[in-house]
Design a protein around this motif. Structure first.
Motif, mmCIF file in Angstrom:
data_model
loop_
_atom_site.group_PDB
_atom_site.id
_atom_site.type_symbol
_atom_site.label_atom_id
_atom_site.label_comp_id
_atom_site.label_asym_id
_atom_site.label_seq_id
_atom_site.Cartn_x
_atom_site.Cartn_y
_atom_site.Cartn_z
ATOM 1 N N ALA A 95 13.206 6.920 -5.657
ATOM 2 C CA ALA A 95 12.398 7.963 -5.023
ATOM 3 C C ALA A 95 11.146 7.359 -4.373
ATOM 4 C CB ALA A 95 12.002 9.022 -6.050
ATOM 5 N N VAL A 96 10.531 6.376 -5.055
ATOM 6 C CA VAL A 96 9.348 5.717 -4.482
ATOM 7 C C VAL A 96 9.741 5.010 -3.194
ATOM 8 C CG1 VAL A 96 7.585 3.937 -4.831
ATOM 9 C CG2 VAL A 96 8.285 5.376 -6.758
ATOM 10 N N GLN A 97 10.852 4.325 -3.259
ATOM 11 C CA GLN A 97 11.332 3.586 -2.084
ATOM 12 C C GLN A 97 11.581 4.542 -0.914
ATOM 13 O OE1 GLN A 97 15.214 1.590 -2.681
ATOM 14 N NE2 GLN A 97 15.560 2.453 -0.640
ATOM 15 N N GLN A 98 12.223 5.675 -1.217
ATOM 16 C CA GLN A 98 12.533 6.634 -0.151
ATOM 17 C C GLN A 98 11.264 7.234 0.432
ATOM 18 O OE1 GLN A 98 15.348 9.251 -2.051
ATOM 19 N NE2 GLN A 98 17.114 8.120 -1.242
ATOM 20 N N GLY A 132 8.174 -4.396 -11.436
ATOM 21 C CA GLY A 132 9.077 -3.297 -11.769
ATOM 22 C C GLY A 132 8.308 -1.990 -11.759
ATOM 23 N N LYS A 133 8.956 -0.952 -12.205
ATOM 24 C CA LYS A 133 8.333 0.378 -12.199
ATOM 25 C C LYS A 133 7.033 0.441 -13.003
ATOM 26 C CE LYS A 133 9.281 5.058 -13.909
ATOM 27 N NZ LYS A 133 10.289 6.079 -14.292
ATOM 28 N N SER A 148 8.247 6.069 0.427
ATOM 29 C CA SER A 148 7.379 5.083 1.095
ATOM 30 C C SER A 148 8.011 4.550 2.374
ATOM 31 C CB SER A 148 7.099 3.913 0.145
ATOM 32 O OG SER A 148 8.302 3.204 -0.114
ATOM 33 N N GLY A 149 9.306 4.763 2.514
ATOM 34 C CA GLY A 149 9.989 4.198 3.675
ATOM 35 C C GLY A 149 10.138 2.684 3.579
ATOM 36 N N ALA A 150 9.875 2.153 2.377
ATOM 37 C CA ALA A 150 10.002 0.691 2.200
ATOM 38 C C ALA A 150 11.482 0.332 2.030
ATOM 39 C CB ALA A 150 9.217 0.256 0.960
ATOM 40 N N GLY A 151 11.803 -0.852 2.399
ATOM 41 C CA GLY A 151 13.203 -1.284 2.309
ATOM 42 C C GLY A 151 13.662 -1.417 0.866
ATOM 43 N N GLN A 152 14.941 -1.364 0.684
ATOM 44 C CA GLN A 152 15.523 -1.510 -0.643
ATOM 45 C C GLN A 152 15.075 -2.845 -1.257
ATOM 46 O OE1 GLN A 152 19.703 -0.861 -0.387
ATOM 47 N NE2 GLN A 152 19.982 -0.527 -2.588
ATOM 48 N N GLY A 153 14.708 -2.827 -2.509
ATOM 49 C CA GLY A 153 14.323 -4.059 -3.184
ATOM 50 C C GLY A 153 12.891 -4.474 -2.918
ATOM 51 N N SER A 154 12.186 -3.784 -2.004
ATOM 52 C CA SER A 154 10.819 -4.228 -1.687
ATOM 53 C C SER A 154 9.874 -3.970 -2.858
ATOM 54 C CB SER A 154 10.313 -3.569 -0.411
ATOM 55 O OG SER A 154 10.212 -2.187 -0.612
ATOM 56 N N MET A 155 10.205 -2.961 -3.679
ATOM 57 C CA MET A 155 9.378 -2.738 -4.851
ATOM 58 C C MET A 155 9.377 -3.990 -5.729
ATOM 59 S SD MET A 155 9.570 0.126 -7.876
ATOM 60 C CE MET A 155 10.403 -0.836 -9.138
ATOM 61 N N TYR A 156 10.536 -4.606 -5.851
ATOM 62 C CA TYR A 156 10.639 -5.779 -6.718
ATOM 63 C C TYR A 156 10.061 -7.034 -6.063
ATOM 64 C CZ TYR A 156 13.293 -2.668 -9.633
ATOM 65 O OH TYR A 156 13.649 -1.611 -10.409
ATOM 66 N N HIS A 157 9.850 -6.956 -4.759
ATOM 67 C CA HIS A 157 9.148 -8.050 -4.085
ATOM 68 C C HIS A 157 7.649 -7.985 -4.395
ATOM 69 C CE1 HIS A 157 8.163 -11.003 -1.042
ATOM 70 N NE2 HIS A 157 7.287 -10.153 -0.541
ATOM 71 N N GLU A 164 0.823 -1.209 0.000
ATOM 72 C CA GLU A 164 0.000 0.000 0.000
ATOM 73 C C GLU A 164 0.859 1.262 0.000
ATOM 74 O OE1 GLU A 164 -3.378 1.115 0.055
ATOM 75 O OE2 GLU A 164 -3.267 -0.814 -0.978
ATOM 76 N N ARG A 165 1.873 1.244 0.852
ATOM 77 C CA ARG A 165 2.732 2.435 0.960
ATOM 78 C C ARG A 165 3.441 2.701 -0.364
ATOM 79 N NH1 ARG A 165 4.896 0.573 5.885
ATOM 80 N NH2 ARG A 165 7.000 0.693 5.009
ATOM 81 N N LEU A 166 3.848 1.649 -1.024
ATOM 82 C CA LEU A 166 4.497 1.812 -2.335
ATOM 83 C C LEU A 166 3.537 2.424 -3.348
ATOM 84 C CD1 LEU A 166 6.459 -1.578 -2.447
ATOM 85 C CD2 LEU A 166 7.527 0.691 -2.530
ATOM 86 N N ILE A 167 2.309 1.921 -3.371
ATOM 87 C CA ILE A 167 1.329 2.451 -4.326
ATOM 88 C C ILE A 167 1.027 3.918 -4.039
ATOM 89 C CG2 ILE A 167 -1.074 2.304 -5.121
ATOM 90 C CD1 ILE A 167 -0.934 -0.732 -4.738
#
Lengths: 187, 187
Positions: free
Chosen positions: B27-30, B45-46, B32-41, B5-8
């Motif tokens: 920038a999305v990662q920063q 991808g973008k 959202s405060g999500a950990g590195q690589g969590s977008m790819y989890h 949710e935070r990523l979206i």
């Protein structure tokens, strides 16, 4: 064309296609065929080149609008000609699209020609509408500055509709729509 | 809010502010405060994350428009309420601004929700205008699809004027202008 010209013209195209954020000095260099580092020979950097490009694009837009708005014909005819002019709807407006660029909007020097172009255009259309009202071509019910803002907005938004639909006809529909609305106030 | 949710939500904000080209996975990662690589989890991808973000923003826009256009009141009252709704004019339209993004427009999957949103909105406004005409609130002179396109374009272009002027009042002027024009056709 000399190198400086080629850099400006390439920057104009790239800013139109990809915006400021999406235009890298390297892309300008490649498109212009200019040698590496030549941008820094002719300009202080990307903002300086972009300012030259934006200023020229804004001057073009203004020149074309002025030619139509000061042509022979009644005020409403001239406004209609201006609104109906064939535009590359799917490419969008090279000036208007820059308002979506946060880095352009955050830089007062880059924003100035954009702000001035729209202010001039709204004022110019307001004046032509006032002419129409004085000559009795337009009824007295409209707020002229608001009407002028609506005309400029329809063109800018028409580009958005055309690009969203992938169909330049959406732009034409929006222009036809606002002219249809105007017809209720034309005598 | 969970990480997905935070990523979206962060992607939605960044797409609105900086567009697709200007929104980096970092920038999305920063934000959202999500950990590195969590977008790819959570996403492939973008483009996959952007699609989730754009779809949600488009659904929101459609939901708000439908609430106003199906509310009690005469058809012209409902359209007026829709057009006059307080919007964050200086931020621009989170859906419309993406039409300026060449990478979004070139990707049929990312473009689809934008195309559908505008097609739906134009159709919905056309239907409400047809209601107004049937009920005699609107004269029979207007092409309804064109008029609907003009309304949507005025909103989209109003954002451009507001951002160019650095003044939300420019948006309001454009809306007032098109409502003034409409008044000549309302009985």
């Amino acid at each position: 064309m000399d190198t400086r010209e080629r850099l400006i013209e390439s920057a104009r195209e790239l800013l139109w296609e990809r915006g400021y954020v999406g235009t890298s000095p390297k892309a300008v260099q490649q498109r212009s065929g200019a040698g590496q580092g030549s941008m820094y020979h002719h300009f202080r950097g990307k903002p300086d080149l972009a300012l030259a490009a934006i200023t020229r694009t804004a001057d073009d837009l203004r020149g074309r609008a002025e030619a139509e708005l000061s042509a022979p014909g009644s005020p409403i005819q001239r406004i209609t000609t201006y609104l109906r002019r064939e535009r590359e709807a799917l490419r969008g407006c090279p000036v208007g699209r820059l308002t979506q660029d946060p880095d352009v909007m955050a830089d007062p020097t880059l924003r100035a020609p954009i702000e001035e172009t729209f202010a001039w255009l709204r004022k110019r259309l307001t004046d032509v509408l006032a002419e129409a009202q004085r000559q009795g071509e337009l009824d007295g019910e409209l707020d002229l500055a608001d009407t002028a803002a609506a005309f400029v907005a329809v063109l800018q938004g028409g580009y958005v509709l055309a690009r969203a639909a992938g169909d330049a006809g959406a732009y034409t529909q929006a222009v036809d729509g606002v002219l249809g609305l105007l017809s209720g106030h034309v005598r």
